[in-house]
Every structure is written in C-alpha cells, then in structure tokens.
Design an enzyme around this catalytic site. Structure first.
Site, short mmCIF file in Angstrom:
data_model
loop_
_atom_site.label_atom_id
_atom_site.label_comp_id
_atom_site.label_asym_id
_atom_site.label_seq_id
_atom_site.Cartn_x
_atom_site.Cartn_y
_atom_site.Cartn_z
N HIS A 154 85.76 13.49 -39.96
CA HIS A 154 85.12 14.52 -39.14
C HIS A 154 85.93 15.82 -39.22
O HIS A 154 87.17 15.77 -39.25
CB HIS A 154 84.98 14.06 -37.69
CG HIS A 154 84.03 14.91 -36.91
ND1 HIS A 154 84.39 16.15 -36.43
CD2 HIS A 154 82.73 14.73 -36.59
CE1 HIS A 154 83.33 16.69 -35.83
NE2 HIS A 154 82.32 15.86 -35.92
N ASN A 187 77.91 10.62 -31.91
CA ASN A 187 79.37 10.73 -31.93
C ASN A 187 79.76 11.29 -30.56
O ASN A 187 79.60 12.46 -30.30
CB ASN A 187 79.79 11.68 -33.06
CG ASN A 187 81.29 11.98 -33.04
OD1 ASN A 187 82.05 11.34 -32.31
ND2 ASN A 187 81.69 12.95 -33.84
N TRP A 188 80.23 10.39 -29.72
CA TRP A 188 80.51 10.79 -28.33
C TRP A 188 81.72 11.73 -28.22
O TRP A 188 81.89 12.41 -27.23
CB TRP A 188 80.76 9.55 -27.47
CG TRP A 188 79.52 8.74 -27.20
CD1 TRP A 188 78.27 8.93 -27.71
CD2 TRP A 188 79.43 7.58 -26.35
NE1 TRP A 188 77.41 7.98 -27.23
CE2 TRP A 188 78.09 7.14 -26.39
CE3 TRP A 188 80.35 6.88 -25.56
CZ2 TRP A 188 77.65 6.03 -25.67
CZ3 TRP A 188 79.91 5.77 -24.85
CH2 TRP A 188 78.57 5.36 -24.90
N LYS A 189 82.59 11.70 -29.20
CA LYS A 189 83.83 12.48 -29.16
C LYS A 189 84.66 12.12 -27.92
O LYS A 189 84.53 10.99 -27.42
CB LYS A 189 83.53 13.98 -29.24
CG LYS A 189 82.61 14.32 -30.44
CD LYS A 189 82.50 15.79 -30.73
CE LYS A 189 81.56 16.01 -31.92
NZ LYS A 189 81.40 17.40 -32.29
N GLU A 222 78.02 18.10 -42.17
CA GLU A 222 78.13 18.83 -40.90
C GLU A 222 78.79 20.18 -41.15
O GLU A 222 80.02 20.27 -41.26
CB GLU A 222 78.99 18.04 -39.91
CG GLU A 222 78.47 16.66 -39.60
CD GLU A 222 78.98 16.14 -38.27
OE1 GLU A 222 78.15 15.81 -37.42
OE2 GLU A 222 80.21 16.09 -38.05
N GLY A 229 78.55 22.14 -32.26
CA GLY A 229 78.78 22.51 -30.87
C GLY A 229 78.58 23.99 -30.59
O GLY A 229 78.98 24.49 -29.54
N GLY A 237 76.34 15.07 -31.79
CA GLY A 237 77.43 15.17 -30.83
C GLY A 237 76.89 15.34 -29.41
O GLY A 237 76.49 14.37 -28.76
N GLY A 238 76.84 16.57 -28.93
CA GLY A 238 76.44 16.87 -27.56
C GLY A 238 75.18 16.16 -27.09
O GLY A 238 75.13 15.61 -25.98
N GLU A 259 86.71 17.85 -37.06
CA GLU A 259 87.68 18.00 -35.96
C GLU A 259 88.97 17.24 -36.27
O GLU A 259 90.06 17.67 -35.90
CB GLU A 259 87.03 17.53 -34.64
CG GLU A 259 85.97 18.53 -34.18
CD GLU A 259 84.84 17.94 -33.36
OE1 GLU A 259 84.95 16.81 -32.87
OE2 GLU A 259 83.81 18.65 -33.21
P1 13P Z 1 77.08 18.74 -31.96
O1 13P Z 1 75.80 17.93 -32.11
O2 13P Z 1 77.59 18.75 -30.57
O3 13P Z 1 76.95 20.09 -32.58
O4 13P Z 1 78.19 17.96 -32.81
C1 13P Z 1 77.91 17.54 -34.09
C2 13P Z 1 78.99 16.65 -34.54
O5 13P Z 1 80.12 17.08 -34.73
C3 13P Z 1 78.70 15.23 -34.72
O6 13P Z 1 79.73 14.57 -35.37
#
Ligand code: 13P
Length: 252
Positions: free
Chosen positions: A96, A9-11, A168, A174, A235-236, A98
């Site tokens: 998600h 998930n590149w965000k 999650e 993050g 994510g990261g 977020e």
């Molecule tokens: P991180 O791997 O950066 O903690 O993010 C997880 C995430 O929100 C994937 O959707």
C-alpha cells in the site's frame, strides 16, 4: 473469467468492539443478499482472530493490511505472514502506498513480503500507483511498471496468477478526487499489457485488477463497468456497512 472483487481496507480505524460490530453487520447483510462478486475485508491485525470466529468466509474473505518481511524471530512489534494465516485470514494487502511512503517499504522489502505471504498460503492484494507529481509529469505508466517489476515479476507464472493487483493513484486516496473511469481504464489496460508481456495473454486476462482511491457507491458503477477494472479496494467507504454494501451492489 477473472474474479470481480470488492475489498475493504479499514486502515488504522476502529477499535476491536467497533470492528467486530461492523463485520457482524456486513456478514448478516451479505448472507441475506448474496453479492455478485467476491468480497474481502482487510482489518488491523488485532481484529483478525475475533472476526474469523464468526465471519462466513464463503461470502466474505478476511485479510490483513500488512505482514512482516521476515519469517520469525526477534523483530519486536512485527506480525508474520504465518501469524496472520493462523488467525484464519486468507488475504493480505502488500505494498500500500501508505506503507511505502510512511514506513519506507522498498520494492525489495515488498518482494520478501510477497514471498512469505505466498509461502504461508495467503492471497496477496498488491498495490501500485503513482503520486500526483508523477502523474503530472506523465510518468504513471513508468511508475506502475517499475512497481510490478520490482516486487512481483520474480514470481513464477503459477504464483503470479494467485496475486490480485490494486491500482491506487496516490492523489486519489482519501482526497475525494477519484480518477475518472476513463483515466482508470487507460492505466488498468496498460497494467494488463505489462503483465501480458511478462506472463502471456492468458495470465493477464485472468488477473483481477482493482481500482482504489475515493471509490464510493456513486462512482463505483461507472468504474466497474470498464473492461479492465475488476472491482475496488475501498478505504473510507468500507467503514460503514451501508456505504460498502452500496459499492458491492455496483455488481448487481
Ligand atoms: P479511500 O477509499 O479512502 O480513498 O482509500 C483508498 C485506499 O487507500 C484503499 O486501500
């Protein structure tokens, strides 16, 4: 046997050129060395059509990070499920934390998004997970159950079976703070039991449940070795080919 999946998930990271470069690198790397699991990258909308042109979708699936809760029309700035599908993408992340937190997406809105995504032939990766406060109050099971009930349990068995779940914990996203493999396994097993209650053992057994939250190459093997953890939503660590590949290799 349910699918093992590593999804990125590149965000809101990387401009178009950077995103194309990363997708190309990943495509070459996984073509040279076939992964032992399904791999998906979920990118900002603007990347989808360009990446779909060259990505070998037999090896790497492509998805969006969101879609609209309306079918079409006067919704300035929104991108519909049909538009996502028309780029060549096959997946969409919905729910998600977020999106729930910063954009106030309610269970009802997410329910609409899931229906529209499926109506347009997209595979849904649906996110659930509790906040730190909820975990400290011991409410994590209650929270994930309500999230499933609120946006997915209206689906028929057949449609539910097309959904991938991503657990999650918000406190692990993050933050560098991963849930321990045992903590994650415990709640994944609980999630599977809730699905079994609603749709039966066979459906629950066939549902892929991914873990997300500070997952990286160093902790992925221990997490993915657990019986109810079927991969990760990353994510990261999905923003660099070597890091993401390192997590995919946990299945080797
Ligand atoms: P991180 O791997 O950066 O903690 O993010 C997880 C995430 O929100 C994937 O959707």
């Amino acid at each position: 046997m349910r699918k093992k999946i590593v999804a990125g998930n590149w965000k809101m990271n990387m401009n178009l050129q950077e995103g194309i470069a990363l997708a190309k690198e990943l495509n070459e790397s996984l073509k040279a060395e076939k992964p032992n699991c399904d791999v998906v990258i979920c990118t900002p909308f603007i990347h989808l059509a360009s990446i779909a042109q060259f990505l070998d979708q037999n090896i790497i699936g492509l998805g969006a990070e969101n879609c609209a809760d309306k079918e079409k029309g006067a919704y300035t700035g929104e991108v519909s499920a049909a538009m996502v599908k028309s780029t060549g993408a096959q997946y969409v992340i919905i729910g998600h934390s977020e999106r729930r937190e910063y954009y106030k997406e309610t269970p009802e809105i997410l329910k609409e998004k899931v229906l529209l995504a499926q109506a347009n032939g997209l595979k849904v990766i649906f996110c659930i997970g509790e906040s730190l406060e909820e975990r400290e109050a011991g409410k994590q099971n209650e929270v994930v159950k309500a999230e499933l009930e609120g946006s997915l349990f209206n689906l028929s068995k057949e449609d539910f079976e097309k959904v991938v779940i991503a657990y999650e914990p918000i406190w692990a996203i993050g933050t560098g703070k991963t849930a321990t493999a045992d903590q994650a396994e415990e709640i994944h097993a609980y999630i599977r039991s809730v699905i079994a209650e609603k749709y039966g053992e066979e459906t629950a057994d066939g549902t892929s449940i991914l873990y997300g939250g500070s997952c990286k190459a160093s902790n992925a093997p221990e997490l993915f070795a657990k019986k109810d953890i079927d991969g990760g939503l990353i994510g990261g660590a999905s923003l660099k080919c070597a890091d993401f590949k390192g997590i995919i290799d946990a299945f080797n």
